[in-house]
Design an enzyme around this catalytic site. Structure first.
Site, PDB file in Angstrom:
ATOM      1  N   SER A 174       0.815  -1.211   0.000  1.00 37.56           N
ATOM      2  CA  SER A 174       0.000   0.000   0.000  1.00 37.56           C
ATOM      3  C   SER A 174       0.846   1.257   0.000  1.00 37.56           C
ATOM      4  O   SER A 174       0.348   2.334  -0.312  1.00 37.56           O
ATOM      5  CB  SER A 174      -0.884   0.033   1.253  1.00 37.56           C
ATOM      6  OG  SER A 174      -1.688  -1.102   1.315  1.00 37.56           O
TER       7      SER A 174
ATOM      8  N   HIS B  71      -1.168  -2.640  -7.218  1.00 33.89           N
ATOM      9  CA  HIS B  71      -1.868  -2.342  -5.968  1.00 33.89           C
ATOM     10  C   HIS B  71      -3.385  -2.409  -6.157  1.00 33.89           C
ATOM     11  O   HIS B  71      -3.993  -1.487  -6.700  1.00 33.89           O
ATOM     12  CB  HIS B  71      -1.433  -0.946  -5.470  1.00 33.89           C
ATOM     13  CG  HIS B  71      -2.030  -0.547  -4.168  1.00 33.89           C
ATOM     14  ND1 HIS B  71      -2.303   0.758  -3.833  1.00 33.89           N
ATOM     15  CD2 HIS B  71      -2.408  -1.294  -3.096  1.00 33.89           C
ATOM     16  CE1 HIS B  71      -2.819   0.795  -2.614  1.00 33.89           C
ATOM     17  NE2 HIS B  71      -2.895  -0.428  -2.155  1.00 33.89           N
TER      18      HIS B  71
ATOM     19  N   GLU C 269      -3.597   0.424  -8.921  1.00 35.92           N
ATOM     20  CA  GLU C 269      -2.469   1.329  -9.165  1.00 35.92           C
ATOM     21  C   GLU C 269      -1.280   0.486  -9.633  1.00 35.92           C
ATOM     22  O   GLU C 269      -0.897  -0.479  -8.961  1.00 35.92           O
ATOM     23  CB  GLU C 269      -2.097   2.092  -7.884  1.00 35.92           C
ATOM     24  CG  GLU C 269      -3.108   3.164  -7.513  1.00 35.92           C
ATOM     25  CD  GLU C 269      -2.758   3.899  -6.217  1.00 35.92           C
ATOM     26  OE1 GLU C 269      -3.067   5.093  -6.108  1.00 35.92           O
ATOM     27  OE2 GLU C 269      -2.181   3.277  -5.294  1.00 35.92           O
TER      28      GLU C 269
ATOM     29  N   ASN D  57      -3.649   6.317  -1.293  1.00 34.92           N
ATOM     30  CA  ASN D  57      -3.366   6.326   0.145  1.00 34.92           C
ATOM     31  C   ASN D  57      -2.685   7.612   0.608  1.00 34.92           C
ATOM     32  O   ASN D  57      -2.829   8.010   1.763  1.00 34.92           O
ATOM     33  CB  ASN D  57      -2.556   5.095   0.544  1.00 34.92           C
ATOM     34  CG  ASN D  57      -3.429   3.846   0.513  1.00 34.92           C
ATOM     35  OD1 ASN D  57      -4.660   3.948   0.585  1.00 34.92           O
ATOM     36  ND2 ASN D  57      -2.822   2.689   0.397  1.00 34.92           N
TER      37      ASN D  57
HETATM   38  N1  LIG Z   1      -6.331  -4.272   3.742  1.00 38.13           N
HETATM   39  C1  LIG Z   1      -6.421  -3.430   2.727  1.00 38.13           C
HETATM   40  O1  LIG Z   1      -7.385  -2.640   2.622  1.00 38.13           O
HETATM   41  C2  LIG Z   1      -5.356  -3.408   1.668  1.00 38.13           C
HETATM   42  C3  LIG Z   1      -5.639  -2.807   0.431  1.00 38.13           C
HETATM   43  C4  LIG Z   1      -4.656  -2.814  -0.575  1.00 38.13           C
HETATM   44  C5  LIG Z   1      -3.411  -3.381  -0.317  1.00 38.13           C
HETATM   45  N2  LIG Z   1      -3.171  -3.949   0.914  1.00 38.13           N
HETATM   46  C6  LIG Z   1      -1.842  -4.552   1.118  1.00 38.13           C
HETATM   47  O2  LIG Z   1      -1.981  -5.963   0.941  1.00 38.13           O
HETATM   48  C7  LIG Z   1      -1.002  -6.638   1.756  1.00 38.13           C
HETATM   49  C8  LIG Z   1      -1.718  -7.658   2.624  1.00 38.13           C
HETATM   50  O3  LIG Z   1      -2.688  -6.982   3.432  1.00 38.13           O
HETATM   51  P1  LIG Z   1      -4.021  -7.702   3.951  1.00 38.13           P
HETATM   52  O4  LIG Z   1      -4.988  -6.631   4.244  1.00 38.13           O
HETATM   53  O5  LIG Z   1      -4.413  -8.842   3.064  1.00 38.13           O
HETATM   54  O6  LIG Z   1      -3.487  -8.273   5.363  1.00 38.13           O
HETATM   55  P2  LIG Z   1      -3.957  -9.547   6.201  1.00 38.13           P
HETATM   56  O7  LIG Z   1      -3.542  -9.260   7.601  1.00 38.13           O
HETATM   57  O8  LIG Z   1      -5.369  -9.888   5.920  1.00 38.13           O
HETATM   58  O9  LIG Z   1      -3.050 -10.710   5.587  1.00 38.13           O
HETATM   59  C9  LIG Z   1      -1.659 -10.713   5.726  1.00 38.13           C
HETATM   60  C10 LIG Z   1      -1.090 -12.003   5.178  1.00 38.13           C
HETATM   61  O10 LIG Z   1       0.329 -11.977   5.395  1.00 38.13           O
HETATM   62  C11 LIG Z   1       0.736 -13.233   5.902  1.00 38.13           C
HETATM   63  N3  LIG Z   1       1.966 -13.048   6.662  1.00 38.13           N
HETATM   64  C12 LIG Z   1       2.119 -12.430   7.851  1.00 38.13           C
HETATM   65  N4  LIG Z   1       3.416 -12.472   8.218  1.00 38.13           N
HETATM   66  C13 LIG Z   1       4.072 -13.134   7.228  1.00 38.13           C
HETATM   67  C14 LIG Z   1       5.431 -13.531   7.051  1.00 38.13           C
HETATM   68  N5  LIG Z   1       6.348 -13.250   7.966  1.00 38.13           N
HETATM   69  N6  LIG Z   1       5.752 -14.214   5.914  1.00 38.13           N
HETATM   70  C15 LIG Z   1       4.822 -14.510   4.986  1.00 38.13           C
HETATM   71  N7  LIG Z   1       3.511 -14.179   5.121  1.00 38.13           N
HETATM   72  C16 LIG Z   1       3.155 -13.502   6.231  1.00 38.13           C
HETATM   73  C17 LIG Z   1      -0.439 -13.682   6.766  1.00 38.13           C
HETATM   74  O11 LIG Z   1      -0.388 -15.072   7.003  1.00 38.13           O
HETATM   75  C18 LIG Z   1      -1.616 -13.264   5.862  1.00 38.13           C
HETATM   76  O12 LIG Z   1      -1.835 -14.248   4.865  1.00 38.13           O
HETATM   77  C19 LIG Z   1      -0.262  -5.534   2.537  1.00 38.13           C
HETATM   78  O13 LIG Z   1       0.916  -5.199   1.850  1.00 38.13           O
HETATM   79  C20 LIG Z   1      -1.253  -4.382   2.509  1.00 38.13           C
HETATM   80  O14 LIG Z   1      -0.640  -3.120   2.647  1.00 38.13           O
HETATM   81  C21 LIG Z   1      -4.105  -3.988   1.887  1.00 38.13           C
END
Ligand SMILES: NC(=O)c1ccc[n+]([C@@H]2O[C@H](COP(=O)([O-])OP(=O)(O)OC[C@H]3O[C@@H](n4cnc5c(N)ncnc54)[C@H](O)[C@@H]3O)[C@@H](O)[C@H]2O)c1
Length: 284
Positions: free
Chosen positions: A119, A140, A152, A190
């Protein structure tokens, strides 16, 4: 579809949604989860989502079955070797993402594009962990990935035109609007959204209005589909905090400094919808 086999790292909120989007667009998708339990939960979530779409007559049963068959899960990173595109979507932590890119580069076939769903974090730092920085960029997606139309396309200084054009074609094939952005913290959405969300928490801390009141105000006063606290709970408070910290690190702008209440809620494990409690309670 630009890519035949798409690998996704992480089966959290975003990884699961992107898997569904890519499979719906016709790609074979392999999701790498750290444990069998989370892999199974992702597949169950996908089945539920597809069943809902069949119920609402948005897809036929045959279409839903085809999409389900295109998605598989693994706990072994080495299984991603023959993917032609891998998108990591793990926790928003630069150290963890850099280590993963280093590992992915050694495992995934030469020529494949490696991308991050970060993000805010610097994509170039992940690219420089690999032997193929010209084939690394940001892709993204927004939350929920199945519903939000924007992607993005983040171009680090190192990415080739061919890489950017292939991932843009992939986003378009997924039915999304691709917007190319520079590799700087927060990109477009963001960078604009998070000062607003942070300031909403500040207003709550200052007692200007209740969280319900602030959510009603921003929906009714600005025409937003959801208020800031409902949105923070949807994004995840841990992810929101990581985004603000990355923005603050990059620009030292006080509007990006996370408000103490947000930090305390994350410390208390109140992460939003995913933990059952955030600004609102989802346990009932
Ligand atoms: N939540 C949102 O609204 C959103 C939107 C766009 C992008 N993102 C980005 O997407 C990515 C994931 O976010 P999310 O919301 O799905 O989070 P989430 O907490 O739902 O999932 C995180 C994932 O990362 C894994 N994980 C945690 N530690 C780890 C490690 N050490 N090694 C490998 N895997 C590991 C977890 O098991 C899980 O599958 C982030 O980079 C976030 O910034 C999030």
């Amino acid at each position: 579809m630009t890519f035949q086999k798409v690998g996704i790292l992480g089966s959290g909120i975003m990884g699961s949604g992107i898997a569904e989007v890519a499979a719906s667009a016709g790609a074979a998708v392999l999701v790498r989860s750290r444990s069998q339990n989370t892999a199974d939960a992702m597949l169950l979530g996908l089945e539920k989502s597809l069943a809902k779409q069949v119920e609402r007559e948005k897809k036929t049963k045959e279409q839903a079955d085809e999409i389900r068959e295109r998605v598989s899960a693994t706990t072994a990173l080495a299984d991603l070797a023959d993917c032609d595109f891998v998108l990591e979507s793990v926790v928003e932590d630069l150290g963890i993402k850099k280590a993963l890119f280093n590992e992915l580069d050694r495992v995934v076939q030469p020529g494949a594009i490696l991308a991050t769903n970060t993000s805010t974090l610097p994509v170039v730092e992940m690219a420089m962990e690999t032997s193929r920085p010209e084939q690394v960029c940001g892709v993204h997606f927004f939350n929920p990935a199945t519903a939000m139309s924007l992607v993005e396309i983040v171009r680090p200084l190192t990415a080739s035109d061919e890489t950017i054009s292939k991932v843009s074609a992939f986003a378009t094939a997924c039915g999304k609007d691709a917007v190319e952005v520079k590799d700087r913290a927060g990109f477009v959405v963001n960078a604009l959204l998070f000062p607003y969300l942070n300031n909403a928490v500040r207003l709550l801390e200052q007692g200007v209005a209740t969280k319900e009141g602030i959510d009603i105000a921003m929906k009714g006063g600005c025409g937003f589909p959801m208020g800031p606290f409902a949105l923070l709970d949807l994004v995840g408070l841990d992810t929101s905090l990581a985004i603000l910290e990355a923005l603050h690190d990059e620009f030292s702008d006080p509007h990006y400094a996370p408000v103490p209440l947000l930090k305390r809620m994350v410390a208390a494990g109140q992460l939003g919808r995913k933990s059952g409690q955030g600004f609102y309670d989802y346990r009932r």
